[in-house]
Design a protein around this motif. Structure first.
Motif, PDB file in Angstrom:
ATOM      1  N   TYR A 176      -9.560   6.426   3.007  1.00  0.00           N
ATOM      2  CA  TYR A 176     -10.260   4.648   1.726  1.00  0.00           C
ATOM      3  C   TYR A 176     -11.283   4.489   1.329  1.00  0.00           C
ATOM      4  O   TYR A 176     -12.083   5.611   0.713  1.00  0.00           O
ATOM      5  CB  TYR A 176      -9.938   3.573   3.073  1.00  0.00           C
ATOM      6  N   LYS A 196      -0.445  -1.844  10.624  1.00  0.00           N
ATOM      7  CA  LYS A 196       0.563  -2.697   9.777  1.00  0.00           C
ATOM      8  C   LYS A 196       0.701  -3.243   9.429  1.00  0.00           C
ATOM      9  O   LYS A 196       0.557  -3.511   7.874  1.00  0.00           O
ATOM     10  CB  LYS A 196       1.952  -1.705  10.703  1.00  0.00           C
ATOM     11  N   SER A 199      -1.918  -2.524   6.300  1.00  0.00           N
ATOM     12  CA  SER A 199      -1.028  -2.545   4.956  1.00  0.00           C
ATOM     13  C   SER A 199       0.008  -3.310   3.951  1.00  0.00           C
ATOM     14  O   SER A 199       0.652  -3.462   2.664  1.00  0.00           O
ATOM     15  CB  SER A 199       0.334  -0.827   5.324  1.00  0.00           C
ATOM     16  N   ASP A 200       0.619  -4.254   5.447  1.00  0.00           N
ATOM     17  CA  ASP A 200       1.028  -5.443   4.505  1.00  0.00           C
ATOM     18  C   ASP A 200       0.188  -6.273   3.801  1.00  0.00           C
ATOM     19  O   ASP A 200       0.527  -6.816   2.395  1.00  0.00           O
ATOM     20  CB  ASP A 200       2.046  -5.554   6.051  1.00  0.00           C
ATOM     21  N   LYS A 209      -0.636   0.043  -3.919  1.00  0.00           N
ATOM     22  CA  LYS A 209       0.204   0.163  -3.304  1.00  0.00           C
ATOM     23  C   LYS A 209      -0.858   0.122  -2.561  1.00  0.00           C
ATOM     24  O   LYS A 209      -1.255   0.591  -2.075  1.00  0.00           O
ATOM     25  CB  LYS A 209       1.417   1.367  -3.324  1.00  0.00           C
ATOM     26  N   PRO A 210      -0.521   0.265  -1.793  1.00  0.00           N
ATOM     27  CA  PRO A 210      -0.732   0.539  -0.045  1.00  0.00           C
ATOM     28  C   PRO A 210      -1.615   1.943   0.073  1.00  0.00           C
ATOM     29  O   PRO A 210      -2.258   2.377   0.532  1.00  0.00           O
ATOM     30  CB  PRO A 210      -0.365  -0.123   1.309  1.00  0.00           C
ATOM     31  N   TRP A 211      -0.002   2.680  -0.125  1.00  0.00           N
ATOM     32  CA  TRP A 211      -0.742   4.534   0.390  1.00  0.00           C
ATOM     33  C   TRP A 211      -0.389   4.954  -0.690  1.00  0.00           C
ATOM     34  O   TRP A 211       0.717   4.932  -1.596  1.00  0.00           O
ATOM     35  CB  TRP A 211       0.919   4.667   1.266  1.00  0.00           C
ATOM     36  N   TYR A 267       6.280   3.389   6.324  1.00  0.00           N
ATOM     37  CA  TYR A 267       5.753   3.952   5.823  1.00  0.00           C
ATOM     38  C   TYR A 267       6.103   4.897   4.102  1.00  0.00           C
ATOM     39  O   TYR A 267       5.410   4.237   3.147  1.00  0.00           O
ATOM     40  CB  TYR A 267       4.369   4.511   5.941  1.00  0.00           C
ATOM     41  N   TYR A 273       5.400   0.028  -0.305  1.00  0.00           N
ATOM     42  CA  TYR A 273       3.283   0.653   0.399  1.00  0.00           C
ATOM     43  C   TYR A 273       3.757   1.936  -0.392  1.00  0.00           C
ATOM     44  O   TYR A 273       2.845   2.450  -0.659  1.00  0.00           O
ATOM     45  CB  TYR A 273       4.357   1.313   1.867  1.00  0.00           C
ATOM     46  N   CYS A 302      -4.121   3.145  -5.215  1.00  0.00           N
ATOM     47  CA  CYS A 302      -2.990   3.165  -3.781  1.00  0.00           C
ATOM     48  C   CYS A 302      -5.029   3.018  -2.870  1.00  0.00           C
ATOM     49  O   CYS A 302      -6.246   3.068  -3.950  1.00  0.00           O
ATOM     50  CB  CYS A 302      -2.915   4.423  -3.686  1.00  0.00           C
TER      51      CYS A 302
END
Length: 455
Positions: A176, A196, A199-200, A209-211, A267, A273, A302
């Motif tokens: 991260y 989770k 991520s949301d 995007k989270p990932w 995910y 995501y 990301c």
């Protein structure tokens, strides 16, 4: 998957009296003046601790491994204090074809004195040749002191113990951007539910995007998903069920593994995501694992990337990898903050000869002293040896990995696919995981992998 010396994937990637007696700073051995200047080469250890093995001067020990240039230098340097003390010459041979050739050599009756073996499955195959030698009592005692029972178990076959662990890798990490977390007020999650929720939140905030993820790796395409699934098997079903799954005591298409892959899908197969800066869900299959995490700092498209500790080497040299740097990693949390399952890999020192000089060298390699000398000499190398001082590790990710491995709450499990039969672990699992992320449903995927298991 993915061990430090596993091909075709990226390459890195004791209460015995000796374990107690070897200490830094004792000038009991005559250090060699013609060795390299680095402190590792001239570290002093208590040479008296080798006296029980007799006069070893002029003897030699051959070491065979898949660890090649440039990673081999730190190993050779870490052997020098032992060589200086005993007069034993260590003959190091690195070979990219090690995992195939070590079996060939063992079966032909021409094994090395000692091999650095990167998988428990390969270790078992070597024991089956009848050429591997049970580790001496001094090594077993040191391993009882400096490693957990799980580590000793990976090198134990039919009740006999064959080799001390060497290096280790931590795979249960999420990369991260510390600055993004600070700017956005994000908190490092300590449970799966919090992961989770994070991520949301990142998805809802918009802009990125989270990932981000990638599984392309030549003939080994698909292996990063096996790590994801193994992590979730550990977290959702626990280590005992994980062991049964790895050993096929429960089917690959049972409810436990189906739930684990579905959890990964929440995910990796979630358009909200993934795949920040790289494309849609299907782009995961065509993005190399080396490139997959770079958008965290290159384009900031990301926020999170699940990958092992070795991944630090993939960032450009001008990227600071640290808790206060451009990028860092946090532990992939368990179901609750108290549990700490950790997926990882490692290596084991297995001997094929029981001469005194080989036993002495094995014992040296099983001490906390060698682990600390090796840590000082290396970048990107960690051991699960409880006696290792994190301050001897050269970078923050290594220190993080060592801290996780040394945590008394950590429950370590070796990479599952590395322990499965090759037809599954490095074939069907990889291929079906790739088909899964490009559209195949979970039920078909786990059924196909189950059907590939040797009868």
């Amino acid at each position: 998957m993915f061990g430090q010396s596993r091909s075709p994937r990226l390459r890195g990637a004791l209460a015995g009296t000796l374990g107690v007696g070897l200490v830094f700073g004792l000038a009991a051995c005559g250090g060699s003046d013609d060795s390299d200047d680095d402190s590792t080469a001239t570290s002093s250890i208590d040479c008296a601790q080798f006296s029980s093995f007799g006069d070893l001067k002029g003897k030699s020990v051959s070491v065979y491994t898949g660890i090649v240039t440039p990673e081999d230098k730190a190993y050779k340097d870490s052997y020098k204090p032992f060589e200086d003390c005993t007069g034993v010459s260590i003959k190091y041979e690195g070979d990219k074809a090690f995992e195939t050739q070590i079996l060939v050599r063992a079966k032909a009756g021409n094994p090395p004195d000692l091999a650095i073996v990167p998988q428990p499955g390969l270790l078992k195959q070597l024991v089956a040749t009848g050429k591997a030698v049970e580790a001496p009592a001094e090594v077993a005692a040191n391993v009882d002191k400096f490693w957990g029972k799980d580590w000793k178990g990976y090198a134990t076959v039919d009740g006999k113990f064959y080799g001390a662990p060497s290096g280790a890798s931590v795979k249960s990490l999420v990369w991260y951007s510390p600055s993004e977390f600070k700017d956005k007020g994000y908190q490092v999650p300590t449970t799966l539910d919090q992961l989770k929720e994070l991520s949301d939140k990142i998805a809802a905030d918009g802009g990125r995007k989270p990932w981000c993820a990638g599984i392309s790796s030549g003939e080994a395409t698909g292996w990063p998903i096996t790590d994801w699934m193994e992590d979730f098997m550990l977290r959702l079903s626990g280590p005992e069920t994980y062991d049964k799954w790895v050993n096929h005591e429960i089917p690959f298409n049972g409810p436990e593994s189906t739930a684990a892959l579905d959890a990964v899908g929440e995910y990796l197969k979630n358009d909200k995501y993934v795949n920040g800066g790289l494309g849609d869900v299907k782009s995961i299959a065509t993005t190399t694992f080396q490139d997959a995490g770079l958008p965290i700092v290159d384009g900031n498209t990301c926020s999170l990337h699940r990958q092992a500790s070795f991944y630090a080497a993939n960032f450009p040299k001008d990227v600071k990898v640290a808790e206060d740097g451009d990028v860092f990693a946090f532990y992939l949390p368990g179901k609750d903050a108290a549990s700490k399952p950790v997926l990882g890999g490692g290596e084991f020192n297995v001997a094929f000869a029981d001469r005194p000089e080989v036993k002495a060298f094995q014992t040296y390699l099983s001490t906390d002293t060698w682990a600390n000398i090796k840590a000082k000499a290396s970048q990107g190398w960690v051991s699960a040896n409880k006696g290792i001082d994190p301050n001897n590790l050269s970078n923050p990710i290594d220190k993080l990995a060592a801290t996780i491995l040394k945590d008394p709450n950590t429950v370590f499990r070796f990479d599952g696919s590395d322990q499965m039969p090759a037809a599954v672990g490095s074939n069907a699992f990889w291929k079906q995981a790739t088909s899964w992320v490009t559209g195949q449903d979970t039920r078909t995927t786990v059924n196909n992998i189950e059907n590939a298991w040797p009868k």
